[in-house]
Design a protein around this motif. Structure first.
Motif, PDB file in Angstrom:
ATOM      1  N   VAL A   1       0.846  -1.206   0.000  1.00 25.15           N
ATOM      2  CA  VAL A   1       0.000   0.000   0.000  1.00 25.15           C
ATOM      3  C   VAL A   1       0.869   1.239   0.000  1.00 25.15           C
ATOM      4  O   VAL A   1       0.652   2.180  -0.776  1.00 25.15           O
ATOM      5  N   ILE A   2       1.893   1.233   0.857  1.00 23.23           N
ATOM      6  CA  ILE A   2       2.782   2.404   0.920  1.00 23.23           C
ATOM      7  C   ILE A   2       3.512   2.578  -0.406  1.00 23.23           C
ATOM      8  O   ILE A   2       3.618   3.685  -0.947  1.00 23.23           O
ATOM      9  N   SER A   3       3.994   1.439  -0.955  1.00 18.83           N
ATOM     10  CA  SER A   3       4.706   1.505  -2.237  1.00 18.83           C
ATOM     11  C   SER A   3       3.760   1.986  -3.347  1.00 18.83           C
ATOM     12  O   SER A   3       4.128   2.789  -4.203  1.00 18.83           O
ATOM     13  N   GLY A   4       2.518   1.491  -3.318  1.00 17.99           N
ATOM     14  CA  GLY A   4       1.528   1.902  -4.334  1.00 17.99           C
ATOM     15  C   GLY A   4       1.225   3.383  -4.248  1.00 17.99           C
ATOM     16  O   GLY A   4       1.121   4.080  -5.268  1.00 17.99           O
ATOM     17  N   GLU A   5       1.062   3.852  -3.003  1.00 13.10           N
ATOM     18  CA  GLU A   5       0.797   5.284  -2.842  1.00 13.10           C
ATOM     19  C   GLU A   5       1.974   6.108  -3.346  1.00 13.10           C
ATOM     20  O   GLU A   5       1.803   7.154  -3.989  1.00 13.10           O
ATOM     21  N   HIS A   6       3.169   5.600  -3.012  1.00  9.82           N
ATOM     22  CA  HIS A   6       4.368   6.324  -3.467  1.00  9.82           C
ATOM     23  C   HIS A   6       4.447   6.328  -5.001  1.00  9.82           C
ATOM     24  O   HIS A   6       4.733   7.361  -5.615  1.00  9.82           O
ATOM     25  N   GLN A   7       4.155   5.176  -5.620  1.00 10.23           N
ATOM     26  CA  GLN A   7       4.175   5.089  -7.080  1.00 10.23           C
ATOM     27  C   GLN A   7       3.098   5.992  -7.694  1.00 10.23           C
ATOM     28  O   GLN A   7       3.326   6.655  -8.702  1.00 10.23           O
ATOM     29  N   PHE A   8       1.916   6.014  -7.041  1.00  7.85           N
ATOM     30  CA  PHE A   8       0.840   6.872  -7.527  1.00  7.85           C
ATOM     31  C   PHE A   8       1.255   8.344  -7.459  1.00  7.85           C
ATOM     32  O   PHE A   8       1.074   9.103  -8.417  1.00  7.85           O
ATOM     33  N   ASP A   9       1.800   8.704  -6.278  1.00  6.45           N
ATOM     34  CA  ASP A   9       2.242  10.099  -6.107  1.00  6.45           C
ATOM     35  C   ASP A   9       3.328  10.452  -7.118  1.00  6.45           C
ATOM     36  O   ASP A   9       3.315  11.537  -7.716  1.00  6.45           O
ATOM     37  N   LEU A  10       4.263   9.523  -7.315  1.00  4.31           N
ATOM     38  CA  LEU A  10       5.349   9.763  -8.272  1.00  4.31           C
ATOM     39  C   LEU A  10       4.787   9.873  -9.694  1.00  4.31           C
ATOM     40  O   LEU A  10       5.154  10.777 -10.454  1.00  4.31           O
ATOM     41  N   GLY A  11       3.874   8.979 -10.058  1.00  6.98           N
ATOM     42  CA  GLY A  11       3.265   9.027 -11.392  1.00  6.98           C
ATOM     43  C   GLY A  11       2.459  10.299 -11.591  1.00  6.98           C
ATOM     44  O   GLY A  11       2.516  10.941 -12.641  1.00  6.98           O
ATOM     45  N   TYR A  12       1.696  10.684 -10.564  1.00  6.74           N
ATOM     46  CA  TYR A  12       0.879  11.909 -10.662  1.00  6.74           C
ATOM     47  C   TYR A  12       1.768  13.136 -10.827  1.00  6.74           C
ATOM     48  O   TYR A  12       1.520  13.978 -11.685  1.00  6.74           O
ATOM     49  N   SER A  13       2.808  13.212  -9.991  1.00  7.52           N
ATOM     50  CA  SER A  13       3.680  14.395 -10.074  1.00  7.52           C
ATOM     51  C   SER A  13       4.427  14.433 -11.399  1.00  7.52           C
ATOM     52  O   SER A  13       4.611  15.499 -11.998  1.00  7.52           O
ATOM     53  N   THR A  14       4.829  13.260 -11.923  1.00  8.26           N
ATOM     54  CA  THR A  14       5.502  13.210 -13.224  1.00  8.26           C
ATOM     55  C   THR A  14       4.546  13.651 -14.336  1.00  8.26           C
ATOM     56  O   THR A  14       4.890  14.478 -15.185  1.00  8.26           O
ATOM     57  N   ALA A  15       3.322  13.122 -14.310  1.00 10.84           N
ATOM     58  CA  ALA A  15       2.330  13.482 -15.334  1.00 10.84           C
ATOM     59  C   ALA A  15       1.979  14.967 -15.239  1.00 10.84           C
ATOM     60  O   ALA A  15       1.841  15.653 -16.253  1.00 10.84           O
ATOM     61  N   LYS A  16       1.839  15.460 -13.985  1.00  6.80           N
ATOM     62  CA  LYS A  16       1.509  16.883 -13.804  1.00  6.80           C
ATOM     63  C   LYS A  16       2.641  17.757 -14.334  1.00  6.80           C
ATOM     64  O   LYS A  16       2.407  18.756 -15.024  1.00  6.80           O
ATOM     65  N   ALA A  17       3.887  17.360 -14.060  1.00  8.70           N
ATOM     66  CA  ALA A  17       5.029  18.141 -14.547  1.00  8.70           C
ATOM     67  C   ALA A  17       5.067  18.134 -16.074  1.00  8.70           C
ATOM     68  O   ALA A  17       5.313  19.174 -16.698  1.00  8.70           O
ATOM     69  N   GLN A  18       4.818  16.948 -16.642  1.00 15.74           N
ATOM     70  CA  GLN A  18       4.811  16.867 -18.105  1.00 15.74           C
ATOM     71  C   GLN A  18       3.666  17.692 -18.694  1.00 15.74           C
ATOM     72  O   GLN A  18       3.833  18.385 -19.709  1.00 15.74           O
ATOM     73  N   GLY A  19       2.496  17.635 -18.078  1.00 17.23           N
ATOM     74  CA  GLY A  19       1.352  18.420 -18.541  1.00 17.23           C
ATOM     75  C   GLY A  19       1.612  19.919 -18.418  1.00 17.23           C
ATOM     76  O   GLY A  19       1.310  20.685 -19.340  1.00 17.23           O
ATOM     77  N   ASP A  20       2.170  20.310 -17.259  1.00 16.62           N
ATOM     78  CA  ASP A  20       2.491  21.734 -17.070  1.00 16.62           C
ATOM     79  C   ASP A  20       3.489  22.213 -18.106  1.00 16.62           C
ATOM     80  O   ASP A  20       3.370  23.326 -18.642  1.00 16.62           O
ATOM     81  N   LYS A  21       4.489  21.369 -18.401  1.00 16.69           N
ATOM     82  CA  LYS A  21       5.493  21.751 -19.397  1.00 16.69           C
ATOM     83  C   LYS A  21       4.860  21.858 -20.783  1.00 16.69           C
ATOM     84  O   LYS A  21       5.144  22.783 -21.548  1.00 16.69           O
ATOM     85  N   ALA A  22       3.972  20.904 -21.112  1.00 21.10           N
ATOM     86  CA  ALA A  22       3.306  20.947 -22.415  1.00 21.10           C
ATOM     87  C   ALA A  22       2.455  22.209 -22.539  1.00 21.10           C
ATOM     88  O   ALA A  22       2.447  22.874 -23.582  1.00 21.10           O
ATOM     89  N   VAL A  23       1.720  22.549 -21.474  1.00 22.79           N
ATOM     90  CA  VAL A  23       0.897  23.770 -21.496  1.00 22.79           C
ATOM     91  C   VAL A  23       1.783  25.004 -21.636  1.00 22.79           C
ATOM     92  O   VAL A  23       1.485  25.923 -22.413  1.00 22.79           O
ATOM     93  N   ALA A  24       2.901  25.034 -20.876  1.00 22.03           N
ATOM     94  CA  ALA A  24       3.821  26.175 -20.963  1.00 22.03           C
ATOM     95  C   ALA A  24       4.412  26.289 -22.365  1.00 22.03           C
ATOM     96  O   ALA A  24       4.520  27.394 -22.922  1.00 22.03           O
ATOM     97  N   ASP A  25       4.801  25.120 -22.940  1.00 20.71           N
ATOM     98  CA  ASP A  25       5.346  25.127 -24.308  1.00 20.71           C
ATOM     99  C   ASP A  25       4.306  25.629 -25.302  1.00 20.71           C
ATOM    100  O   ASP A  25       4.619  26.403 -26.218  1.00 20.71           O
ATOM    101  N   LEU A  26       3.057  25.182 -25.124  1.00 19.69           N
ATOM    102  CA  LEU A  26       1.982  25.593 -26.021  1.00 19.69           C
ATOM    103  C   LEU A  26       1.723  27.101 -25.900  1.00 19.69           C
ATOM    104  O   LEU A  26       1.567  27.792 -26.897  1.00 19.69           O
ATOM    105  N   ARG A  27       1.712  27.583 -24.646  1.00 21.89           N
ATOM    106  CA  ARG A  27       1.521  29.023 -24.447  1.00 21.89           C
ATOM    107  C   ARG A  27       2.657  29.823 -25.078  1.00 21.89           C
ATOM    108  O   ARG A  27       2.437  30.867 -25.689  1.00 21.89           O
ATOM    109  N   GLU A  28       3.861  29.320 -24.941  1.00 23.79           N
ATOM    110  CA  GLU A  28       5.014  30.007 -25.531  1.00 23.79           C
ATOM    111  C   GLU A  28       4.918  30.010 -27.058  1.00 23.79           C
ATOM    112  O   GLU A  28       5.196  31.023 -27.709  1.00 23.79           O
ATOM    113  N   GLN A  29       4.462  28.881 -27.639  1.00 26.57           N
ATOM    114  CA  GLN A  29       4.299  28.813 -29.092  1.00 26.57           C
ATOM    115  C   GLN A  29       3.223  29.779 -29.567  1.00 26.57           C
ATOM    116  O   GLN A  29       3.394  30.474 -30.568  1.00 26.57           O
TER     117      GLN A  29
END
Length: 203
Positions: free
Chosen positions: A22-50
């Protein structure tokens, strides 16, 4: 060893294992969420810059095109104003010569200038002259009185009245040609200026 203790060991191990999962799953979920959020934020920032870059380039292109249009319009206006000056100069020169060239003439080369013969313009000639120019003008007083009709009427074609003198002199006709020519040349200058701007915009 009591039997419950033997049973508790695997249960504890299973509980620890499940807790770790459970702890490992939560950690993996948190890591996956933060990675996806960072990638999404970067994509939005790149799109805004374009988008910002595209908007800036479009604004620059529009500004350049606007400046070119203003330059073309200014050049056309300068040419038109120059043409108007030439027309005004020509009109003034003609005005100064009208009386001279319509009241005297030389019967032969080198002969002395003498008064010009009386220039007769009939009512019918004047009516047809105006019709040829598309001018819907009323008959002059001499022609209205001769026709005995309404104020704006001309003598009927072929009638005796249309051959009466209209009172228009050679100088009057030349002055009319001067004014009509100035009007026509001004319209031509307008048309040329508009065509010039349009041709440069489409090429």
């Amino acid at each position: 060893m009591p039997s419950w203790l033997r049973l508790a060991g695997p249960l504890v191990l299973a509980g620890l294992f499940l807790g770790t999962l459970v702890i490992s799953g939560e950690h993996q979920f948190d890591l996956g969420y933060s990675t996806a959020k960072a990638q999404g934020d970067k994509a939005v920032a790149d799109l805004r810059e374009q988008y910002a870059t595209d908007r800036a380039e479009a604004a620059q292109d529009n500004l350049l095109e606007y400046r070119q249009q203003v330059t073309r319009a200014n050049q056309a206006e300068e040419r038109f104003l120059g043409a108007q000056d030439q027309i005004a100069t020509l009109k003034q020169q003609l005005s100064e010569r009208i009386a001279h060239v319509s009241t005297q003439y030389r019967p032969a080369p080198g002969a002395a200038a003498v008064p010009a013969p009386r220039f007769v313009v009939t009512c019918g000639w004047l009516r047809d002259y105006n019709l040829a120019l598309g001018a819907d003008l009323p008959a002059p007083d001499a022609c209205r009185a001769a026709s005995g009709a309404q104020e704006t009427a001309w003598p009927a074609p072929g009638s005796d009245a249309e051959l009466l003198e209209s009172g228009v002199r050679a100088a009057d006709i030349l002055a009319h040609a001067r004014d009509y020519g100035a009007w026509a040349l001004t319209n031509l200058a307008h048309l040329n200026a508009l065509l010039d701007v349009h041709d440069k915009e489409t090429h």
